[in-house]
Design an enzyme around this catalytic site. Structure first.
Site, PDB file in Angstrom:
ATOM      1  N   ALA A 134      58.556  27.124 -13.191  1.00  0.00           N
ATOM      2  CA  ALA A 134      59.163  25.929 -12.590  1.00  0.00           C
ATOM      3  C   ALA A 134      59.978  26.332 -11.374  1.00  0.00           C
ATOM      4  O   ALA A 134      61.178  26.558 -11.465  1.00  0.00           O
ATOM      5  CB  ALA A 134      60.047  25.212 -13.611  1.00  0.00           C
ATOM      6  N   TRP A 162      64.497  34.329  -9.759  1.00  0.00           N
ATOM      7  CA  TRP A 162      64.840  34.238  -8.343  1.00  0.00           C
ATOM      8  C   TRP A 162      66.302  33.840  -8.128  1.00  0.00           C
ATOM      9  O   TRP A 162      66.634  33.130  -7.186  1.00  0.00           O
ATOM     10  CB  TRP A 162      63.937  33.242  -7.595  1.00  0.00           C
ATOM     11  CG  TRP A 162      62.475  33.439  -7.824  1.00  0.00           C
ATOM     12  CD1 TRP A 162      61.599  32.548  -8.364  1.00  0.00           C
ATOM     13  CD2 TRP A 162      61.711  34.618  -7.533  1.00  0.00           C
ATOM     14  NE1 TRP A 162      60.343  33.091  -8.430  1.00  0.00           N
ATOM     15  CE2 TRP A 162      60.382  34.363  -7.926  1.00  0.00           C
ATOM     16  CE3 TRP A 162      62.024  35.877  -6.990  1.00  0.00           C
ATOM     17  CZ2 TRP A 162      59.356  35.296  -7.792  1.00  0.00           C
ATOM     18  CZ3 TRP A 162      61.015  36.803  -6.866  1.00  0.00           C
ATOM     19  CH2 TRP A 162      59.707  36.507  -7.252  1.00  0.00           C
ATOM     20  N   THR A 164      69.832  34.449  -6.890  1.00  0.00           N
ATOM     21  CA  THR A 164      70.676  35.292  -6.050  1.00  0.00           C
ATOM     22  C   THR A 164      71.951  35.623  -6.825  1.00  0.00           C
ATOM     23  O   THR A 164      72.624  34.729  -7.326  1.00  0.00           O
ATOM     24  CB  THR A 164      71.026  34.567  -4.747  1.00  0.00           C
ATOM     25  OG1 THR A 164      69.826  34.292  -4.017  1.00  0.00           O
ATOM     26  CG2 THR A 164      71.949  35.406  -3.876  1.00  0.00           C
ATOM     27  N   ARG A 268      70.196  22.399   2.527  1.00  0.00           N
ATOM     28  CA  ARG A 268      69.016  22.651   3.365  1.00  0.00           C
ATOM     29  C   ARG A 268      69.336  22.842   4.845  1.00  0.00           C
ATOM     30  O   ARG A 268      68.794  23.761   5.465  1.00  0.00           O
ATOM     31  CB  ARG A 268      67.978  21.544   3.154  1.00  0.00           C
ATOM     32  CG  ARG A 268      67.119  21.820   1.931  1.00  0.00           C
ATOM     33  CD  ARG A 268      66.204  20.703   1.533  1.00  0.00           C
ATOM     34  NE  ARG A 268      65.432  21.102   0.355  1.00  0.00           N
ATOM     35  CZ  ARG A 268      64.839  20.261  -0.472  1.00  0.00           C
ATOM     36  NH1 ARG A 268      64.938  18.967  -0.260  1.00  0.00           N
ATOM     37  NH2 ARG A 268      64.166  20.714  -1.506  1.00  0.00           N
ATOM     38  N   SER A 339      64.813   9.544   7.180  1.00  0.00           N
ATOM     39  CA  SER A 339      63.544  10.192   7.532  1.00  0.00           C
ATOM     40  C   SER A 339      63.507  11.629   7.044  1.00  0.00           C
ATOM     41  O   SER A 339      62.811  12.468   7.627  1.00  0.00           O
ATOM     42  CB  SER A 339      63.314  10.137   9.047  1.00  0.00           C
ATOM     43  OG  SER A 339      63.267   8.817   9.514  1.00  0.00           O
ATOM     44  N   GLN A 362      55.501  41.732  18.212  1.00  0.00           N
ATOM     45  CA  GLN A 362      54.378  41.887  19.132  1.00  0.00           C
ATOM     46  C   GLN A 362      54.850  42.359  20.501  1.00  0.00           C
ATOM     47  O   GLN A 362      54.223  43.222  21.132  1.00  0.00           O
ATOM     48  CB  GLN A 362      53.631  40.557  19.257  1.00  0.00           C
ATOM     49  CG  GLN A 362      52.329  40.648  20.043  1.00  0.00           C
ATOM     50  CD  GLN A 362      51.256  41.435  19.305  1.00  0.00           C
ATOM     51  OE1 GLN A 362      51.296  41.547  18.080  1.00  0.00           O
ATOM     52  NE2 GLN A 362      50.320  41.996  20.045  1.00  0.00           N
ATOM     53  N   GLY A 365      55.540  45.870  20.496  1.00  0.00           N
ATOM     54  CA  GLY A 365      54.346  46.675  20.274  1.00  0.00           C
ATOM     55  C   GLY A 365      54.509  47.643  19.102  1.00  0.00           C
ATOM     56  O   GLY A 365      55.029  47.290  18.050  1.00  0.00           O
ATOM     57  N   GLU A 389      64.724  27.664  -1.638  1.00  0.00           N
ATOM     58  CA  GLU A 389      65.351  26.339  -1.543  1.00  0.00           C
ATOM     59  C   GLU A 389      64.379  25.273  -1.055  1.00  0.00           C
ATOM     60  O   GLU A 389      64.716  24.400  -0.261  1.00  0.00           O
ATOM     61  CB  GLU A 389      66.603  26.399  -0.664  1.00  0.00           C
ATOM     62  CG  GLU A 389      67.688  27.248  -1.289  1.00  0.00           C
ATOM     63  CD  GLU A 389      69.063  26.912  -0.777  1.00  0.00           C
ATOM     64  OE1 GLU A 389      69.392  25.715  -0.688  1.00  0.00           O
ATOM     65  OE2 GLU A 389      69.806  27.846  -0.467  1.00  0.00           O
ATOM     66  N   GLY A 390      63.160  25.370  -1.562  1.00  0.00           N
ATOM     67  CA  GLY A 390      62.121  24.410  -1.201  1.00  0.00           C
ATOM     68  C   GLY A 390      61.184  24.996  -0.171  1.00  0.00           C
ATOM     69  O   GLY A 390      61.579  25.234   0.968  1.00  0.00           O
TER      70      GLY A 390
END
Length: 409
Positions: A134, A162, A164, A268, A339, A362, A365, A389-390
């Site tokens: 879960a 998980w 912390t 979040r 939203s 990158q 290099g 956290e999602g």
């Protein structure tokens, strides 16, 4: 109500520069060592405590900043310093938020100070929600809390993962099922005080990134906690469960608060700020390298292929910060996330951190692929932001459901 602004005030700038100095002078020199050791950096936490950075007072001041920018500003600077050490310093905050979001005034006053300890005896705390079966699917949680009315105690059994600071924490906040028939609405959060019999550390995870932060399983075997350790109290829980049952009978139109989800909703945007800090650190390393590294007789930043990457990196970082700041301002001023703005900020900033750190590797290099340069560690660290956290997939689901009003699966 504080007006939205994109300019930090003088006091906020002073705090930002103070944290930045700690990140520069203390965290960065220690980052590679503690990443290799994969251990909690207690000496660094101790140094943070000495100056008041690791303390309830500091986080309370930032949490109650009327602009909402105190916490994201602090998170960005700390994680600019180093993500693993940063999480060791702020990991206690998730447990503290769990108590602040769901506890009574007495519970907050009793337990939150014990999560931090003091300068001479630093402590940490753990928030325990995820389980082996879960993680994102909180409705599948199996850890149970059964009320022993005769003794006014709750008996907890199960395994968390998980976590912390799991197992090494002074105080654990554990989410458990109290009413299996109510699904995710039948969950409650409990304080497990220090040295409570039956709580033990399970497996400690050896991780890809954020290795200076302790992550482990927490095993609960007939753990008994007093009735007053139920966050919010039993009367409030009974009322909430009654509403959930009534709501189920009406077809589920009314939203009932879930303790674990309330904690994640509040945190979040802060996670988004952590991601911004890591991305910014990698971008700055790549920019400096591109300006000083010469190939074919000129600095590599003279090449559009490199310069345009850096332009995109900076643009995405700034956009991510603005989403985080908007969500943080909305939260502190009481504006609803109509939203899913909190999830938007976490989703976008997390994805930016992964992309920007990969681009930094990158640009450097072969050097970027070695541990001689910090972007390699930053790239590994950034992977966690789209997971904990999602996950990014869960954030998209939350956003889509919020926008559509439909139970998208």
């Amino acid at each position: 109500m504080a007006e939205f602004t994109m300019e930090l005030n003088d006091e906020q700038k002073e705090v930002r520069d103070w944290i930045h100095g700690f990140a520069t002078d203390v965290m960065r020199p220690a980052a590679a060592e503690w990443d290799e050791r994969e251990e909690t950096p207690w000496p660094v936490i101790q140094e943070a405590a000495k100056i008041g950075l690791y303390s309830l007072d500091f986080y309370a001041q930032q949490f109650f900043d009327p602009t909402g920018l105190g916490i994201p500003m602090a998170m960005e600077e700390l994680f600019w310093g180093d993500a693993g050490i940063g999480l060791s310093i702020v990991g206690t905050g998730l447990a503290a938020v769990g108590v602040l979001a769901n506890g009574t005034e007495e519970q907050i006053g009793t337990w939150v100070p014990q999560m931090y300890g003091d300068v001479d005896d630093v402590k940490v705390a753990a928030f325990c929600s995820s389980e082996p079966d879960a993680g994102s699917d909180v409705a599948a949680m199996r850890t149970r809390a059964v009320y022993d009315e005769a003794k006014d105690e709750w008996v907890l059994n199960g395994t968390k993962t998980w976590a912390t600071n799991g197992g090494i924490a002074n105080v654990h906040v554990v989410v458990a099922v109290v009413d299996p028939d109510a699904g995710s609405k039948g969950h409650a959060s409990f304080i497990v005080p220090p040295n409570t019999p039956g709580l033990s550390q399970g497996q400690k995870f050896k991780k890809h990134g954020i290795r200076a932060s302790h992550t482990a399983e927490v095993v609960l075997e007939n753990v008994r906690v007093p009735g007053h350790c139920l966050l919010g109290g039993k009367e409030k829980l009974d009322e909430r469960l009654a509403r959930a049952r009534e709501n189920a009978g009406k077809g589920g139109q009314e939203r009932v608060k879930n303790a674990a989800m309330a904690t994640f909703e509040a945190s979040r945007p802060a996670v988004g700020a952590m991601a911004v800090g890591t991305a910014r650190a990698a971008y700055e390393e790549a920019l400096e390298y591109a300006k000083t590294r010469s190939q074919f007789g000129r600095p590599i930043i003279d090449n559009q292929g490199v310069a345009f990457q850096l332009a995109d990196m900076r643009t995405q970082i700034d956009a991510a910060r603005l989403l985080v700041w908007r969500a943080s301002w909305m939260a502190v001023t009481g504006k609803p996330f109509t939203s899913a703005e909190g999830s938007m900020s976490k989703l976008f900033a997390s994805e930016v951190a992964k992309k920007v750190t990969a681009q930094a590797v990158q640009i450097l290099g072969g050097n970027g692929f070695t541990r001689e340069y910090p972007v390699e560690r930053m790239h590994r660290d950034a992977a966690i932001y789209t997971i904990f956290e999602g996950t990014s997939e869960i954030q998209r689901l939350v956003i889509a459901r919020t926008l559509s009003g439909m139970p998208i699966r």
